[in-house]
Design an enzyme around this catalytic site. Structure first.
Site, PDB file in Angstrom:
ATOM      1  N   LYS A  83      36.555   3.053  32.670  1.00  0.00           N
ATOM      2  CA  LYS A  83      35.973   3.780  31.533  1.00  0.00           C
ATOM      3  C   LYS A  83      35.085   2.829  30.739  1.00  0.00           C
ATOM      4  O   LYS A  83      35.531   1.784  30.275  1.00  0.00           O
ATOM      5  CB  LYS A  83      37.096   4.325  30.642  1.00  0.00           C
ATOM      6  CG  LYS A  83      36.603   4.972  29.348  1.00  0.00           C
ATOM      7  CD  LYS A  83      37.779   5.331  28.435  1.00  0.00           C
ATOM      8  CE  LYS A  83      37.298   5.760  27.057  1.00  0.00           C
ATOM      9  NZ  LYS A  83      38.413   5.985  26.117  1.00  0.00           N
ATOM     10  N   ASP A  88      32.781   4.422  20.859  1.00  0.00           N
ATOM     11  CA  ASP A  88      33.426   5.730  20.764  1.00  0.00           C
ATOM     12  C   ASP A  88      33.682   6.070  19.300  1.00  0.00           C
ATOM     13  O   ASP A  88      34.634   5.607  18.690  1.00  0.00           O
ATOM     14  CB  ASP A  88      34.741   5.746  21.542  1.00  0.00           C
ATOM     15  CG  ASP A  88      35.478   7.069  21.412  1.00  0.00           C
ATOM     16  OD1 ASP A  88      34.816   8.086  21.085  1.00  0.00           O
ATOM     17  OD2 ASP A  88      36.693   7.099  21.646  1.00  0.00           O
ATOM     18  N   LYS A  95      36.472   9.888  14.409  1.00  0.00           N
ATOM     19  CA  LYS A  95      37.606   9.044  14.072  1.00  0.00           C
ATOM     20  C   LYS A  95      37.562   8.638  12.595  1.00  0.00           C
ATOM     21  O   LYS A  95      36.492   8.676  11.972  1.00  0.00           O
ATOM     22  CB  LYS A  95      37.563   7.753  14.914  1.00  0.00           C
ATOM     23  CG  LYS A  95      37.757   7.948  16.401  1.00  0.00           C
ATOM     24  CD  LYS A  95      37.580   6.627  17.126  1.00  0.00           C
ATOM     25  CE  LYS A  95      37.788   6.782  18.622  1.00  0.00           C
ATOM     26  NZ  LYS A  95      39.190   7.021  18.983  1.00  0.00           N
ATOM     27  N   ASP A 106      35.852   0.023  23.700  1.00  0.00           N
ATOM     28  CA  ASP A 106      36.337   1.157  24.501  1.00  0.00           C
ATOM     29  C   ASP A 106      35.769   1.132  25.924  1.00  0.00           C
ATOM     30  O   ASP A 106      35.954   2.070  26.683  1.00  0.00           O
ATOM     31  CB  ASP A 106      35.991   2.479  23.805  1.00  0.00           C
ATOM     32  CG  ASP A 106      37.001   3.567  24.087  1.00  0.00           C
ATOM     33  OD1 ASP A 106      38.127   3.248  24.513  1.00  0.00           O
ATOM     34  OD2 ASP A 106      36.685   4.748  23.868  1.00  0.00           O
ATOM     35  N   ASP A 165      37.216  13.675  20.871  1.00  0.00           N
ATOM     36  CA  ASP A 165      37.676  12.288  20.932  1.00  0.00           C
ATOM     37  C   ASP A 165      38.563  12.054  22.152  1.00  0.00           C
ATOM     38  O   ASP A 165      39.030  10.944  22.364  1.00  0.00           O
ATOM     39  CB  ASP A 165      38.417  11.916  19.645  1.00  0.00           C
ATOM     40  CG  ASP A 165      38.628  10.423  19.506  1.00  0.00           C
ATOM     41  OD1 ASP A 165      37.836   9.655  20.098  1.00  0.00           O
ATOM     42  OD2 ASP A 165      39.589  10.005  18.823  1.00  0.00           O
ATOM     43  N   GLU A 167      37.451  11.892  25.084  1.00  0.00           N
ATOM     44  CA  GLU A 167      36.269  11.795  25.944  1.00  0.00           C
ATOM     45  C   GLU A 167      36.500  10.973  27.201  1.00  0.00           C
ATOM     46  O   GLU A 167      35.801  11.153  28.204  1.00  0.00           O
ATOM     47  CB  GLU A 167      35.097  11.206  25.140  1.00  0.00           C
ATOM     48  CG  GLU A 167      35.004   9.701  25.068  1.00  0.00           C
ATOM     49  CD  GLU A 167      36.201   9.028  24.418  1.00  0.00           C
ATOM     50  OE1 GLU A 167      36.539   7.897  24.815  1.00  0.00           O
ATOM     51  OE2 GLU A 167      36.819   9.626  23.505  1.00  0.00           O
ATOM     52  N   ARG A 169      38.881  10.926  29.459  1.00  0.00           N
ATOM     53  CA  ARG A 169      39.280  11.682  30.656  1.00  0.00           C
ATOM     54  C   ARG A 169      38.115  12.499  31.204  1.00  0.00           C
ATOM     55  O   ARG A 169      38.052  12.764  32.401  1.00  0.00           O
ATOM     56  CB  ARG A 169      40.486  12.573  30.334  1.00  0.00           C
ATOM     57  CG  ARG A 169      40.231  13.656  29.319  1.00  0.00           C
ATOM     58  CD  ARG A 169      41.482  13.992  28.518  1.00  0.00           C
ATOM     59  NE  ARG A 169      41.856  12.902  27.638  1.00  0.00           N
ATOM     60  CZ  ARG A 169      42.953  12.905  26.871  1.00  0.00           C
ATOM     61  NH1 ARG A 169      43.754  13.942  26.895  1.00  0.00           N
ATOM     62  NH2 ARG A 169      43.236  11.878  26.097  1.00  0.00           N
TER      63      ARG A 169
END
Length: 236
Positions: A83, A88, A95, A106, A165, A167, A169
């Site tokens: 990933k 993010d 967030k 991230d 959030d 995101e 997956r």
């Protein structure tokens, strides 16, 4: 570690690909092939889940694939999928501002996947390895993914997005489908996927999910040796 610590304005998805090429050239890594694809390729492959996350950002998404051929020609590779959210914000489901600066990290899964294939090349492992880094930003904008939107992954599966959030997956869904073309003997994805893993295990252990008991033992043993321990979590 250097990539994880880089600010998001220095490490965009495009610059991530640039650093990969610079590193490979600098160390003159043998038996390495680097393939970097952009938005046009993702659209052609119908990677709507990945593109759904990326569309809120002004930065172009990048799918970076590195192949190391150190084993037999017919040997199925070990495939790592990482990933690569270079930042993010949470998107529309934004967030809290407190601590958001840490979300430059991230992309740690992608950095780890890239490090694995480069390590294999540097020490000349007699095996085949493929690493895939799915890189983009998750940002709020007039183009951004909205809660309630429905995306379609490259295999035609539809996904209703409740929380933008979540995101990671979405990005990994298409990246893992793309990874199938390499017919890996193992496919291992690496991701800073959820803070819930820290709630469960604390900061010292990585959560590991697998149905393969043999692989679980190998990864557990390797984690202890590298002082980077993993803890197996249930999939039932």
């Amino acid at each position: 570690e250097q990539l994880v610590n880089m600010p998001a304005n220095y490490l965009t998805p495009t610059k991530f690909g640039d650093y990969v090429k610079i590193f490979a050239d600098e160390y003159k890594l043998p038996n390495i092939e680097i393939d970097i694809k952009g938005r046009d390729f993702l659209e052609k492959e119908n990677m709507g889940s990945f593109l759904g996350v990326a569309k809120g950002s002004a930065q172009e998404p990048q799918l970076i694939t590195i192949t190391y051929k150190g084993g037999d020609k017919d040997e199925n590779p070990t495939v790592f999928v990482g990933k690569g959210l270079t930042f993010d914000s949470g998107g529309i489901s934004i967030k809290p501002s407190n601590g958001m600066e840490a979300m430059k990290g991230d992309m740690a899964g992608a950095a780890s996947a890239i490090a694995a294939v480069f390590y294999a090349a540097m020490v000349g492992l007699k095996t085949n390895v493929v690493s895939i880094a799915a890189c983009c930003e998750n940002m709020p904008s007039g183009n951004a993914l909205k809660p309630g939107d429905v995306l379609k992954a490259m295999n035609g599966t539809t996904i209703e997005v409740i929380d933008t959030d979540a995101e990671g997956r979405l990005v990994l869904a298409d990246a893992l489908l793309y990874a199938q073309k390499f017919e890996g003997r193992y496919t291992i994805d690496l991701a800073t996927l959820t803070g819930a893993c820290i709630v469960a295990l604390g900061h010292n252990h990585t959560g590991m999910f697998t149905h393969d008991k043999k692989l679980a033992k190998k990864l557990t043993k390797a984690g202890l040796k590298a002082k980077d321990p993993v803890w197996q979590l249930p999939l039932d």
